[in-house]
Design a protein around this motif. Structure first.
Motif, short mmCIF file in Angstrom:
data_model
loop_
_atom_site.label_atom_id
_atom_site.label_comp_id
_atom_site.label_asym_id
_atom_site.label_seq_id
_atom_site.Cartn_x
_atom_site.Cartn_y
_atom_site.Cartn_z
N ASP A 167 0.83 -1.20 0.00
CA ASP A 167 0.00 0.00 0.00
C ASP A 167 0.87 1.26 0.00
N GLY A 171 0.99 3.79 -3.06
CA GLY A 171 0.53 5.16 -2.84
C GLY A 171 1.58 6.20 -3.17
N ASN A 172 2.83 5.76 -3.38
CA ASN A 172 3.94 6.68 -3.70
C ASN A 172 4.76 6.13 -4.86
N LEU A 198 -5.33 3.13 -6.16
CA LEU A 198 -5.23 4.18 -5.14
C LEU A 198 -5.31 5.56 -5.77
N SER A 199 -4.78 5.73 -6.99
CA SER A 199 -4.83 7.04 -7.62
C SER A 199 -6.26 7.44 -7.98
N LYS A 202 -8.18 8.95 -4.92
CA LYS A 202 -7.82 10.25 -4.36
C LYS A 202 -8.85 11.29 -4.78
#
Length: 207
Positions: A167, A171-172, A198-199, A202
């Protein structure tokens, strides 16, 4: 046989092993829950505890997340409000536990929910503020239903160290892009899909 549930609609149901559970959909002040043994075809009602039971509701969802635990989210409360609370019901201990989660600003009714990996519950769609118009002739939906298209993920148990790392990297992705090429292709593809998911979750910046 046994204490059968009252007639109802817009309730939720789920399976735990050879037992089926239904809850809600009735105008009860607190959320009731019944169990049907699918081998003996006998009903059993779980007595409402004097404290800690969720508000009665309909149009919510219920999912089994283990051999003993059910997850309940949202719905239209008997107070007329669209709910944003999440609960765990332990069928063995017959206990309700309120679950803390990061989606308290996203009430849902008429949504769908499914079980994901690591006992996550994934919620999609529904309405954030259901409005019903009532007159002397008919019950009608309001013209605007505040429909939703975002995905909510509820963590119902602690994650493994591997999941936490996936995760964080997902996320990065820009931060770890050079190192991603060192990973085996299967793990690299898994993290790439996690990053894409995840993107999309957001929030979109507003002007």
């Amino acid at each position: 046989m046994g204490p059968t549930p009252a007639p109802r609609g817009c309730h939720a149901s789920a399976l735990l092993g050879n037992k089926g559970y239904i809850t809600g959909g009735a105008e009860a002040e607190e959320l009731d829950i019944f169990c049907l043994d699918l081998e003996s075809w006998t009903w059993n009602r779980f007595d409402i505890l004097p404290f800690g039971a969720p508000l009665g509701r309909s149009m919510h969802t219920m999912n089994s997340i283990s051999d003993e635990v059910l997850f309940i989210y949202g719905g239209l409360g008997v107070d007329g409000n669209t709910l944003n609370d999440a609960w765990l019901f332990n069928a063995q201990k017959r206990e309700w536990t309120k679950l803390n989660h990061p989606h308290k600003d996203k009430p849902r009714v008429c949504h769908t929910a499914g079980l994901g990996s690591d006992s996550d519950v994934v919620v999609f769609g529904g309405s954030s503020n259901l409005c019903i118009l009532v007159d002397s002739v008919a019950v009608l939906r309001a013209p605007r239903q505040h429909h939703c298209r975002d995905i909510l993920i509820f963590q119902t148990q602690p994650y493994s160290l591997c999941r936490l790392c996936e995760d964080f990297i997902g996320g990065n992705p820009e931060r770890f892009r050079p190192q991603l090429d060192w990973l085996p292709s299967k793990l690299r593809n898994k993290i790439a899909k996690r990053a894409e998911c995840l993107s999309t979750m957001k929030p979109t910046p507003t002007a």
